[in-house]
Design an enzyme around this catalytic site. Structure first.
Site, PDB file in Angstrom:
ATOM      1  N   TYR A 135      29.486  40.664  -7.493  1.00 52.06           N
ATOM      2  CA  TYR A 135      28.689  39.887  -6.758  1.00 52.06           C
ATOM      3  C   TYR A 135      27.816  40.869  -5.935  1.00 52.06           C
ATOM      4  O   TYR A 135      26.593  40.590  -5.561  1.00 52.06           O
ATOM      5  CB  TYR A 135      29.220  38.797  -5.992  1.00 52.06           C
ATOM      6  CG  TYR A 135      29.651  37.630  -6.535  1.00 52.06           C
ATOM      7  CD1 TYR A 135      30.411  37.543  -7.469  1.00 52.06           C
ATOM      8  CD2 TYR A 135      29.166  36.644  -6.394  1.00 52.06           C
ATOM      9  CE1 TYR A 135      30.712  36.558  -8.459  1.00 52.06           C
ATOM     10  CE2 TYR A 135      29.282  35.164  -6.828  1.00 52.06           C
ATOM     11  CZ  TYR A 135      30.035  35.246  -7.693  1.00 52.06           C
ATOM     12  OH  TYR A 135      30.395  33.960  -8.586  1.00 52.06           O
ATOM     13  N   LYS A 185      42.573  41.962 -14.328  1.00 50.00           N
ATOM     14  CA  LYS A 185      42.340  42.456 -15.674  1.00 50.00           C
ATOM     15  C   LYS A 185      42.683  43.950 -16.065  1.00 50.00           C
ATOM     16  O   LYS A 185      41.761  44.597 -16.303  1.00 50.00           O
ATOM     17  CB  LYS A 185      40.830  42.166 -16.426  1.00 50.00           C
ATOM     18  CG  LYS A 185      40.582  42.231 -17.756  1.00 50.00           C
ATOM     19  CD  LYS A 185      41.026  41.189 -18.725  1.00 50.00           C
ATOM     20  CE  LYS A 185      40.672  41.688 -20.228  1.00 50.00           C
ATOM     21  NZ  LYS A 185      41.582  40.638 -20.868  1.00 50.00           N
ATOM     22  N   ASP A 241      35.692  32.748  -8.970  1.00 52.24           N
ATOM     23  CA  ASP A 241      34.550  31.749  -8.987  1.00 52.24           C
ATOM     24  C   ASP A 241      34.746  30.893 -10.529  1.00 52.24           C
ATOM     25  O   ASP A 241      34.680  29.677 -10.629  1.00 52.24           O
ATOM     26  CB  ASP A 241      33.242  32.514  -9.645  1.00 52.24           C
ATOM     27  CG  ASP A 241      32.159  31.542  -9.770  1.00 52.24           C
ATOM     28  OD1 ASP A 241      31.831  30.546  -8.928  1.00 52.24           O
ATOM     29  OD2 ASP A 241      31.280  31.889 -10.358  1.00 52.24           O
TER      30      ASP A 241
HETATM   31  C1  IPM Z   1      30.732  28.969  -5.945  1.00 55.87           C
HETATM   32  C2  IPM Z   1      29.089  29.274  -6.416  1.00 55.87           C
HETATM   33  C3  IPM Z   1      28.456  30.265  -5.850  1.00 55.87           C
HETATM   34  C4  IPM Z   1      29.197  31.559  -6.221  1.00 55.87           C
HETATM   35  C5  IPM Z   1      27.207  30.400  -6.187  1.00 55.87           C
HETATM   36  C6  IPM Z   1      26.307  29.233  -6.033  1.00 55.87           C
HETATM   37  C7  IPM Z   1      26.413  31.599  -5.768  1.00 55.87           C
HETATM   38  O1  IPM Z   1      29.399  28.905  -7.840  1.00 55.87           O
HETATM   39  O2  IPM Z   1      30.699  29.063  -4.528  1.00 55.87           O
HETATM   40  O3  IPM Z   1      31.736  29.102  -6.582  1.00 55.87           O
HETATM   41  O4  IPM Z   1      28.805  31.932  -7.509  1.00 55.87           O
HETATM   42  O5  IPM Z   1      29.996  32.101  -5.577  1.00 55.87           O
HETATM   43 MG    MG Z   2      31.316  28.869  -8.653  1.00 49.42          MG
END
Ligand code: IPM
Ligand code: MG
Length: 351
Positions: A135, A185, A241
């Protein structure tokens, strides 16, 4: 007590409004700081996370967040897209520990995508790292030597980042059933090898917690095969996520899952944090008043618990939601026909 309220896009404002009704009904003196985030903030201020929103966030004891995401903005450069608001808040405010509880409410076993006897056993907490991984690593587009377009996102964790989320995982496990499953992983990724090594080292300080490890592909499988085996799951940003959306369907609806994002900053009453439903902006149903506000109301309960030190009120709110569900109140996400405001009414009545 100061709460910053950032409703955002899509169904964000609708569900946040219902959570605020619940907050107003509680015996607390709270002042609200409003702010724009996401696509609406871009349209009004030219940026998904305007400076004044960040100022309000820093001034508050906690943030109640709706959702961000707006198809109108998908053509914008990445740093101007709505998602950058939530990513920016997580990073700027050092909110590295994301707690995503998933539990089947009584009477909802049949709404799960799983067989009821399997779903009924779900009571788990995903502790997702929120400040690192692909990220926030270096990313970009480039050309290969052969002239092909290439996209890249670097995955990395340093040991400090792993240790602090491991600690959050162990501490959460101590407060629950004492079991922590670390998901990685490590059979393929160096990032995951370090993750596993550091989690094992950290375990030395938590001998009362039973630690296991699982590869993420297997974890995805186990989550539908036998989700009752999990107590606390600790994992990285990307895996967390994906697994948390999966967990929501195991529970029955993404409209029921709350989350808390915590950092290290302490407030007068608890730990500073951001609270949001995990469902996102749901543009397909936005503005129709039919979204289920329960995940946001349950996020408010987490806010009361972690940031305001109001465990008793948190439980009252959670019980009111559970009672509404037990009494058969259902939004469209659960196959019912109660709209957003009616669900809010139902929760308030039971509160
Ligand atoms: C979450 C969402 C977010 C993420 C997006 C909106 C950036 O999917 O909070 O899980 O990927 O973290
Ligand atoms: Mg999400």
């Amino acid at each position: 007590m100061k709460i910053a309220v950032f409703p955002g896009d899509g169904i964000g404002p609708e569900v946040t409004a219902q959570a605020l009704r619940v907050l107003e009904a509680l015996p607390l003196k709270v002042s609200l700081l409003e702010g724009d985030v996401g696509g609406i903030a871009y349209k009004r201020h030219g940026h998904p996370l305007p400076e004044e929103t960040l100022v309000a966030a820093r001034e508050a004891d906690a943030i109640l967040f709706g959702a961000v995401g707006d198809f109108d903005c998908d053509h914008l450069e990445r740093h101007l897209r709505p998602e950058q608001a939530i990513l920016g808040l997580r990073r700027e405010l050092n909110l590295f520990a994301n707690l995503r509880p998933a539990k089947v409410f009584e009477g909802l076993e049949h709404t799960s995508a799983l067989k009821p006897e399997i779903a009924g056993a779900i009571d788990l907490l995903i502790v997702r790292e929120l400040n690192g991984d692909v990220y926030f690593g270096e990313k970009g587009m480039r050309k290969t030597d052969a002239g092909l377009r290439e996209g890249y996102d670097i995955m990395s964790y340093d040991e400090g980042e792993v240790r602090r989320i491991a600690i959050a995982g162990f501490e959460a496990a101590q407060k629950r059933r004492g079991r922590l499953c670390s998901v990685d992983k490590a059979n393929v990724l160096e990032t995951s090898q370090l993750w596993r090594d550091v989690v094992i080292e950290t375990h030395a300080d938590y001998p009362d917690v039973e630690l296991t490890h699982m590869y993420v592909d297997n974890a995805a499988m186990q989550l539908v095969k036998n989700p009752g085996q999990f107590d606390v799951v600790v994992t990285g940003n990307l895996f967390g996520d994906i697994l948390s959306d999966q967990a929501s369907m195991c529970v029955g609806s993404i409209g029921l899952l709350a989350s808390a994002s915590l950092g290290e900053r302490k407030t007068e009453y608890g730990t500073f944090g951001l609270y949001e439903p995990i469902h996102g902006s749901a543009p397909d149903i936005a503005g129709k008043g039919i979204a289920n506000p329960m995940a946001t109301v349950l996020s408010l309960a987490e806010l009361l618990r972690h940031s305001l030190g109001q465990e008793e009120l948190a439980q009252r709110v959670e019980n009111a939601v559970a009672k509404a569900l037990a009494d058969g109140i259902r939004g469209g996400d659960l196959g019912g026909d109660s709209n957003c405001a009616e669900i809010g009414d139902a929760i308030l009545t039971r509160l």
